[in-house]
Design a protein around this motif. Structure first.
Motif, PDB file in Angstrom:
ATOM      1  N   PHE A 324      49.196   7.147  -3.872  1.00 53.08           N
ATOM      2  CA  PHE A 324      48.986   7.831  -5.138  1.00 53.08           C
ATOM      3  C   PHE A 324      49.538   7.024  -6.311  1.00 53.08           C
ATOM      4  CE2 PHE A 324      51.048  10.376  -8.443  1.00 53.08           C
ATOM      5  CZ  PHE A 324      49.908  10.820  -9.089  1.00 53.08           C
ATOM      6  N   LEU A 325      50.767   6.527  -6.162  1.00 50.44           N
ATOM      7  CA  LEU A 325      51.384   5.813  -7.274  1.00 50.44           C
ATOM      8  C   LEU A 325      50.629   4.521  -7.596  1.00 50.44           C
ATOM      9  CD1 LEU A 325      53.706   6.164  -9.240  1.00 50.44           C
ATOM     10  CD2 LEU A 325      55.092   4.709  -7.760  1.00 50.44           C
ATOM     11  N   SER A 326      50.135   3.846  -6.578  1.00 56.22           N
ATOM     12  CA  SER A 326      49.362   2.633  -6.817  1.00 56.22           C
ATOM     13  C   SER A 326      48.116   2.942  -7.637  1.00 56.22           C
ATOM     14  CB  SER A 326      48.975   1.992  -5.479  1.00 56.22           C
ATOM     15  OG  SER A 326      48.173   0.854  -5.686  1.00 56.22           O
ATOM     16  N   SER A 327      47.443   4.042  -7.303  1.00 56.58           N
ATOM     17  CA  SER A 327      46.245   4.431  -8.046  1.00 56.58           C
ATOM     18  C   SER A 327      46.594   4.830  -9.476  1.00 56.58           C
ATOM     19  CB  SER A 327      45.557   5.594  -7.328  1.00 56.58           C
ATOM     20  OG  SER A 327      44.409   6.028  -8.017  1.00 56.58           O
ATOM     21  N   ALA A 328      47.696   5.572  -9.632  1.00 53.22           N
ATOM     22  CA  ALA A 328      48.100   6.009 -10.970  1.00 53.22           C
ATOM     23  C   ALA A 328      48.499   4.822 -11.835  1.00 53.22           C
ATOM     24  CB  ALA A 328      49.263   6.999 -10.860  1.00 53.22           C
ATOM     25  N   TRP A 329      49.110   3.818 -11.230  1.00 54.46           N
ATOM     26  CA  TRP A 329      49.551   2.649 -11.976  1.00 54.46           C
ATOM     27  C   TRP A 329      48.373   1.843 -12.524  1.00 54.46           C
ATOM     28  CZ3 TRP A 329      54.728   0.820  -9.669  1.00 54.46           C
ATOM     29  CH2 TRP A 329      55.531   0.293 -10.691  1.00 54.46           C
TER      30      TRP A 329
END
Length: 459
Positions: A324-329
């Motif tokens: 999730f964090l990779s996508s949000a970044w």
């Protein structure tokens, strides 16, 4: 007892990615733009009255900004706490967070108004570059205090809805209030339809009317859709006093971070008052645009933080958090690019937007462009790190990064640049970029350690 009217997170829904961030972020962004746009609208409408009126509004807004910043700081902390409560699905936790947040925010708002009443006039007299600027600033501040009181309720309710994922509700409230702000301000500033011309104070009156409508809508929606929340028995920590104390314990490091940032910004604004009148007017004009356009990246990061808090509250696996964090970044990079484009549009069209101002003021605005093109990228990446760490409860470390960068670098550097070196306004503005670059390694090292993925946020 039924509590079906209280929303809870559905743990069976699909794994979140940037699409869920976007779904939360766009209403939050539009709402924040309208909120910060209150100052932009006032500045635009007042600019027709000349540099003196514009400087007066900037000085008064800087003083009121100290209290409003404290309210916004605790509201941001509550937003994270509300997301954690929503993630657990515990209605007692949800009710306790809302009640505690309202109690704290109202106390801050009332205390802040008292401080303004006692010290505001003397501070204006010290900082105003002329007696006329001081007089107009006092008139604006007297009315704008009502905006501060309204926001002490409205921001808490907005944080409650944002934390539960219903970010459109605060947006709708601001969509109702925006036209009221514009129309009322125009009428009251210039005295249309037979009404007196209040000048600078009329802009504050329009804002006060708009905030009253916004808060009324949020209260109505809360009572209509979540009346069952009032009937939930008990408090998170057993007693209300203990629940408020626990809320404060969680909120203080986050609030201290935002309060420090707001105070540092307002102190710098007061220092800007010592610039040449044209440079100060240009700084007064660009500062709201930095806030307004910058909310695209900041609200994206806050939306990502809300989802991280919900996932941690639901004890989701580390692999899901990483994905999730990779996508949000990746989405944060495109948000930063959009912010840079907006900054460029404002600077390049200064001659059209502010045609009534002196040509020297417009030239200073155009000179800000190189700094503003680069600023959004490190700022957006730092915001992703900060909101993720806050969602995990790692609030003290985030506080230290912000506080030391502001008070050991930006504020003293601004004072030196303006009061001693007499540098041009563009070099003063560039200190915002240098501050973000200073924070960049500290934020990213902490996030890459990965401790945030194993945090227990339920106590």
């Amino acid at each position: 007892m039924s509590v079906t009217a209280i929303p809870t997170r559905d743990s069976s829904r699909t794994e979140p990615d940037w699409r869920q961030v976007l779904a939360l972020a766009w209403p939050m962004t539009l709402k924040a733009i309208i909120l910060h746009g209150t100052v932009v609208i006032d500045a635009y409408l007042v600019s027709a009255l000349g540099e003196t009126a514009l400087a007066a509004m900037g000085l008064a807004a800087a003083i009121a900004g100290f209290v409003l910043g404290a309210i916004l700081a605790f509201a941001n902390a509550m937003q994270i706490r509300a997301a954690q409560a929503f993630g657990t699905g515990d209605p007692v936790f949800v009710k306790s967070t809302l009640a505690s947040g309202l109690t704290v925010s109202l106390a801050i708002g009332l205390a802040g108004l008292g401080v303004i009443a006692v010290f505001g006039e003397s501070l204006i007299g010290t900082m105003a570059p002329s007696a006329e600027v001081g007089r107009l600033a006092r008139e604006y501040l007297a009315v704008f205090s009502l905006v501060v009181l309204g926001e002490s309720v409205g921001q808490v309710l907005s944080s409650h809805f944002n934390g539960s994922g219903r970010t459109r509700v605060p947006l709708y409230s601001f969509c109702l209030s925006l036209p009221i702000n514009v129309i009322a301000s125009v009428v009251l500033i210039h005295g249309l339809f037979g009404l007196p011309a209040f000048g600078v104070a009329g802009a504050a009156m329009g804002s006060a009317l708009a905030v009253a409508v916004q808060v009324g809508f949020l209260c109505w929606h809360l009572l209509r859709r979540e009346f069952a929340l009032l009937r939930v028995p008990g408090w998170r920590q057993g007693a209300f006093g203990a629940t408020v104390a626990r809320h404060l314990g969680f909120s203080l490091p986050i609030a201290a971070t935002f309060i420090s940032a707001t105070f540092a910004t307002q102190v710098c604004t007061l220092i800007y008052a010592r610039l040449d009148l044209n440079e100060f007017a240009a700084m007064t004009l660009i500062a709201p645009w930095i806030m307004v356009a910058g909310t695209i990246g900041m609200q994206w990061a806050q939306a990502a933080g809300i989802i991280v808090a919900q996932l941690l509250g639901g004890r989701q696996p580390e692999a899901m958090l990483d994905r999730f964090l990779s996508s949000a970044w990746r989405g944060a990079f495109w948000a930063a690019a959009a912010v840079a484009v907006i900054y460029a549009a404002v600077c390049l069209s200064a001659g059209y937007l502010y045609a009534d101002l002196d040509a020297r003021t417009r030239a200073v605005l155009l000179g800000f462009l190189p700094v503003l093109l680069f600023l959004p990228f490190p700022k957006g990446s730092n915001a992703i790190c900060g909101n993720t760490l806050r969602a995990s409860g790692d609030t003290i470390h985030v506080m230290h990064i912000f506080v030391w960068a502001q008070w050991l670098f930006r504020v003293p550097a601004t004072a030196v640049a303006v009061l001693w070196l007499d540098l041009p306004a563009v070099w003063v503005l560039s200190l915002l970029l240098w501050e973000e670059l200073l924070k960049f390694p500290a934020f990213h090292r902490r996030l890459l350690r990965g401790d945030w993925k194993r945090a227990d946020i339920t106590p």
